[in-house]
Design a protein around this motif. Structure first.
Motif, PDB file in Angstrom:
ATOM      1  N   ASP A  24       1.746  -0.667  -1.305  1.00 44.26           N
ATOM      2  CA  ASP A  24       0.938   0.805  -2.172  1.00 44.26           C
ATOM      3  C   ASP A  24       0.734  -0.163  -4.068  1.00 44.26           C
ATOM      4  O   ASP A  24       0.169   0.537  -4.727  1.00 44.26           O
ATOM      5  N   ARG A  27      -1.957  -1.655  -4.210  1.00 46.25           N
ATOM      6  CA  ARG A  27      -3.455  -1.599  -4.062  1.00 46.25           C
ATOM      7  C   ARG A  27      -3.176  -0.760  -5.562  1.00 46.25           C
ATOM      8  O   ARG A  27      -4.386  -0.345  -6.739  1.00 46.25           O
ATOM      9  N   SER A  28      -2.231   0.179  -6.325  1.00 43.55           N
ATOM     10  CA  SER A  28      -1.408   0.671  -7.472  1.00 43.55           C
ATOM     11  C   SER A  28      -2.289  -0.774  -8.885  1.00 43.55           C
ATOM     12  O   SER A  28      -3.646   0.256  -9.487  1.00 43.55           O
ATOM     13  N   ALA A  31      -6.618  -0.665  -8.452  1.00 45.83           N
ATOM     14  CA  ALA A  31      -6.653   0.328  -8.776  1.00 45.83           C
ATOM     15  C   ALA A  31      -6.454   0.620 -10.222  1.00 45.83           C
ATOM     16  O   ALA A  31      -7.061   1.825 -10.500  1.00 45.83           O
ATOM     17  N   THR A  32      -5.538   0.440 -11.177  1.00 47.18           N
ATOM     18  CA  THR A  32      -5.213   1.237 -11.918  1.00 47.18           C
ATOM     19  C   THR A  32      -4.724   2.608 -12.289  1.00 47.18           C
ATOM     20  O   THR A  32      -4.927   2.940 -12.968  1.00 47.18           O
ATOM     21  N   ASP A  33      -4.087   2.615 -11.403  1.00 45.26           N
ATOM     22  CA  ASP A  33      -3.711   3.973 -10.920  1.00 45.26           C
ATOM     23  C   ASP A  33      -2.384   4.173  -9.833  1.00 45.26           C
ATOM     24  O   ASP A  33      -2.148   3.319  -9.310  1.00 45.26           O
ATOM     25  N   ILE A  34      -1.699   5.048 -10.206  1.00 44.39           N
ATOM     26  CA  ILE A  34      -0.829   5.156  -8.917  1.00 44.39           C
ATOM     27  C   ILE A  34      -1.429   5.916  -7.257  1.00 44.39           C
ATOM     28  O   ILE A  34      -1.923   6.743  -7.487  1.00 44.39           O
ATOM     29  N   VAL A  35      -1.421   4.772  -6.572  1.00 50.77           N
ATOM     30  CA  VAL A  35      -1.621   5.206  -5.324  1.00 50.77           C
ATOM     31  C   VAL A  35      -0.583   4.949  -4.174  1.00 50.77           C
ATOM     32  O   VAL A  35      -0.341   4.025  -4.037  1.00 50.77           O
TER      33      VAL A  35
END
Length: 104
Positions: A24, A27-28, A31-35
């Motif tokens: 995770d 992936r975060s 994606a430069t976002d919390i995933v």
């Protein structure tokens, strides 16, 4: 012997939680976002038939149990759910502390 099995299972679950957290996190970062990956999504990607079978069986027993208990648990992040169950297994299997006054 039972304590050993709980500790063994608990350590494996904690290792799985750590791997899920790393995945995770990777992936975060990408994606430069919390995933977060939910437990349901992971279960569905590994074996969709068993997830649907479990859902059908739980709904046959009690539809409220699926919507109020199981579904919210499966929507938790996988690392959190594995870590929670791992900590519970480790707590059940912990070796009690010996008293300094106990005869050996």
């Amino acid at each position: 012997m039972i304590r050993f099995l709980f500790r063994f299972l608990g350590f494996w679950l904690m290792a799985g939680a750590f791997v899920a957290l790393v995945v995770d996190g990777t992936r975060s970062i990408a994606a430069t976002d919390i995933v977060f990956t939910s437990a349901a999504r992971t279960w569905f990607s590994l074996s969709p038939g068993t997830l649907e079978l479990a859902q059908a069986k739980v709904i046959a027993l009690s539809p409220v149990a699926w919507t109020a208990v199981v579904n919210p648990l499966l929507n938790l992040p996988l690392f959190f759910l594995l870590g929670l169950v791992g900590v519970i297994c480790l707590a059940i299997g912990r070796v009690p502390a010996r008293s300094p006054f106990e005869a050996t």
